[in-house]
Motif scaffolding. Structure first.
Motif, PDB file in Angstrom:
ATOM      1  N   ALA A 116       0.821  -1.211   0.000  1.00  0.00           N
ATOM      2  CA  ALA A 116       0.000   0.000   0.000  1.00  0.00           C
ATOM      3  C   ALA A 116       0.854   1.260   0.000  1.00  0.00           C
ATOM      4  N   GLU A 117       2.017   1.200   0.645  1.00  0.00           N
ATOM      5  CA  GLU A 117       2.915   2.359   0.633  1.00  0.00           C
ATOM      6  C   GLU A 117       3.319   2.709  -0.789  1.00  0.00           C
ATOM      7  N   ILE A 123       0.016   7.721  -5.957  1.00  0.00           N
ATOM      8  CA  ILE A 123      -1.309   8.346  -5.991  1.00  0.00           C
ATOM      9  C   ILE A 123      -1.264   9.705  -5.294  1.00  0.00           C
ATOM     10  N   MET A 124      -0.646   9.743  -4.135  1.00  0.00           N
ATOM     11  CA  MET A 124      -0.528  10.990  -3.384  1.00  0.00           C
ATOM     12  C   MET A 124       0.251  12.036  -4.182  1.00  0.00           C
ATOM     13  N   ILE A 125       1.301  11.604  -4.843  1.00  0.00           N
ATOM     14  CA  ILE A 125       2.120  12.529  -5.630  1.00  0.00           C
ATOM     15  C   ILE A 125       1.336  13.079  -6.818  1.00  0.00           C
ATOM     16  N   ALA A 290      -5.588  16.865   2.927  1.00  0.00           N
ATOM     17  CA  ALA A 290      -6.570  16.371   1.962  1.00  0.00           C
ATOM     18  C   ALA A 290      -5.970  15.305   1.046  1.00  0.00           C
ATOM     19  N   VAL A 291      -4.750  15.541   0.574  1.00  0.00           N
ATOM     20  CA  VAL A 291      -4.102  14.599  -0.338  1.00  0.00           C
ATOM     21  C   VAL A 291      -3.812  13.270   0.367  1.00  0.00           C
TER      22      VAL A 291
END
Length: 402
Positions: A116-117, A123-125, A290-291
């Motif tokens: 998941a990391e 995705i976060m980036i 939020a991200v």
């Protein structure tokens, strides 16, 4: 008193379970930092289009560091001309897309969390790159850049992979990273031990709104990063805390959001305020929050789709007694490896290492002299630091030492 002792015992065996993984991760990180050049970083990160974001992510992954050092490096990149959003992408990657974090997650929490990391990090980036250009307005960015004093041009020197000096420097990086993160690791394990033993399960269930389906997932992703803000624990130190939260009932996506939130702990928010000003810091906090929450939710959705969300929450995070098993054997082996690294690091001059590097006297991090984010002269000697925060702590302490 018995509960307190049980808490420390739980913390110690969390550490024991992940000891070999920590040594392996720090050793690999030291090798990457010693042999991978970052000379072109500032020249290829001048905007936040896809190629620049991809390069920043790659550079961040090979520049594995603690949250404080990553923050200082991102500031330096921005200061030297890199795009602000792309600099923040670099900071995300250098703390969340790193091998040692994945290894510790694998050992302490399971393969789903480690995977998941590396699923959630990109995705976060991507989310940050998409919204950064709108949230971090040109006016705010210009004002932030004006607050920073430009540095001179930087040059780097890296030894070859066959060089004894290079391997000595790699060992120094590994040992200095351990030294730099010792406080975060200690706090992380101890707090996780106390959370696991002393906080009743009913309290955790109430906090995480357990048993309410999708609302539990959404609430966990929202509250997870907020726990990180007040926990004051960053980098790998938040993994044992994440294990305690998972044990307590937080949703899978909330755990991932909490792990990602090592860049919005309260001390770091104060550093952002000093670097970039209050207005931009407020936007950084809410955007990062939020991200991170959104990335946690998306990861949970992906893992639900493939049936990969863990379903078991073990009653105990680790076995609180010694066993003769693979963990013990690996710990013995890697303690020997750590001994070799320690010896190399403290004898690096014998092998020609350390010529381009200095040790931050406050946190113990190894920094390249020409790229150091902060520098001062004390008693006629040059002193280099990993961040302005360490330089200020050093200079503040000098009168008390006189």
């Amino acid at each position: 008193m018995g509960s307190v002792l049980d808490s420390f015992r739980e913390a110690f065996f969390m550490f024991w379970e992940t000891l070999w993984a920590l040594v392996l991760g720090f050793a690999l990180s030291g090798v990457v930092q010693a042999f991978v050049s970052k000379r072109q970083m500032q020249r290829v990160m001048g905007d936040h289009r896809a190629p620049a974001v991809a390069r920043a992510s790659g550079f961040g992954m090979v520049s594995s560091s603690c949250s404080y050092a990553a923050t200082a490096m991102a500031k330096s990149l921005f200061q030297k001309g890199a795009d602000f959003t792309t600099s923040m992408v670099f900071m995300f990657a250098s703390t969340n897309l790193v091998l040692e974090l994945g290894i510790v997650l694998l050992v302490l929490m399971g393969w789903q969390f480690a995977l998941a990391e590396f699923v959630g990090g990109p995705i976060m980036i991507v989310l940050l790159a998409l919204v950064g250009g709108f949230v971090f307005t040109p006016k705010l960015v210009r004002a932030a850049r004006a607050r920073l004093t430009p540095d001179g041009d930087e040059h780097e020197h890296h030894e070859g992979i066959k060089s004894k000096a290079g391997w000595a420097d790699a060992a120094s990086y590994a040992i200095s990273d351990v030294t730099m993160l010792r406080r975060e690791l200690l706090i992380g394990y101890v707090v996780a031990g106390f959370l696991t033993v002393l906080v009743p399960m009913d309290w955790w269930n109430a906090l995480f709104f357990e048993g309410h389906g999708i609302w539990t997932v959404i609430w966990s992703a929202i509250v997870g990063p907020l726990i990180a803000v007040v926990a004051f624990v960053c980098s790998i130190g938040n993994v044992p805390m994440a294990a305690a939260l998972w044990h307590g009932g937080i949703a899978f996506g909330g755990v991932i959001a909490f792990i990602f939130a090592d860049l919005i702990t309260f001390p770091l928010l104060l550093i952002y305020k000093k670097y970039y000003g209050l207005k931009l810091t407020v936007r950084l906090f809410f955007t990062f929050w939020a991200v991170m929450s959104a990335a946690g939710l998306i990861v949970e959705g992906i893992f639900v789709l493939f049936g990969a969300v863990p379903t078991e929450r073990p009653e105990t995070i680790v076995t609180t007694h010694f066993q003769w098993n693979y963990t013990t054997i690996l710990n013995i082996v890697f303690l020997a490896v750590f001994g070799v690294l320690f010896w190399l690091a403290h004898n690096r001059e014998r092998f020609g290492g350390g010529q381009q590097y200095a040790i931050d006297p406050v946190c113990g991090m190894q920094v390249e002299k020409r790229n150091a984010p902060a520098h001062t002269v004390h008693d006629g000697l040059d002193v280099w630091f990993c961040s302005e925060r360490c330089r200020e702590r050093f200079e503040t302490a000098q009168p008390r030492q006189a």
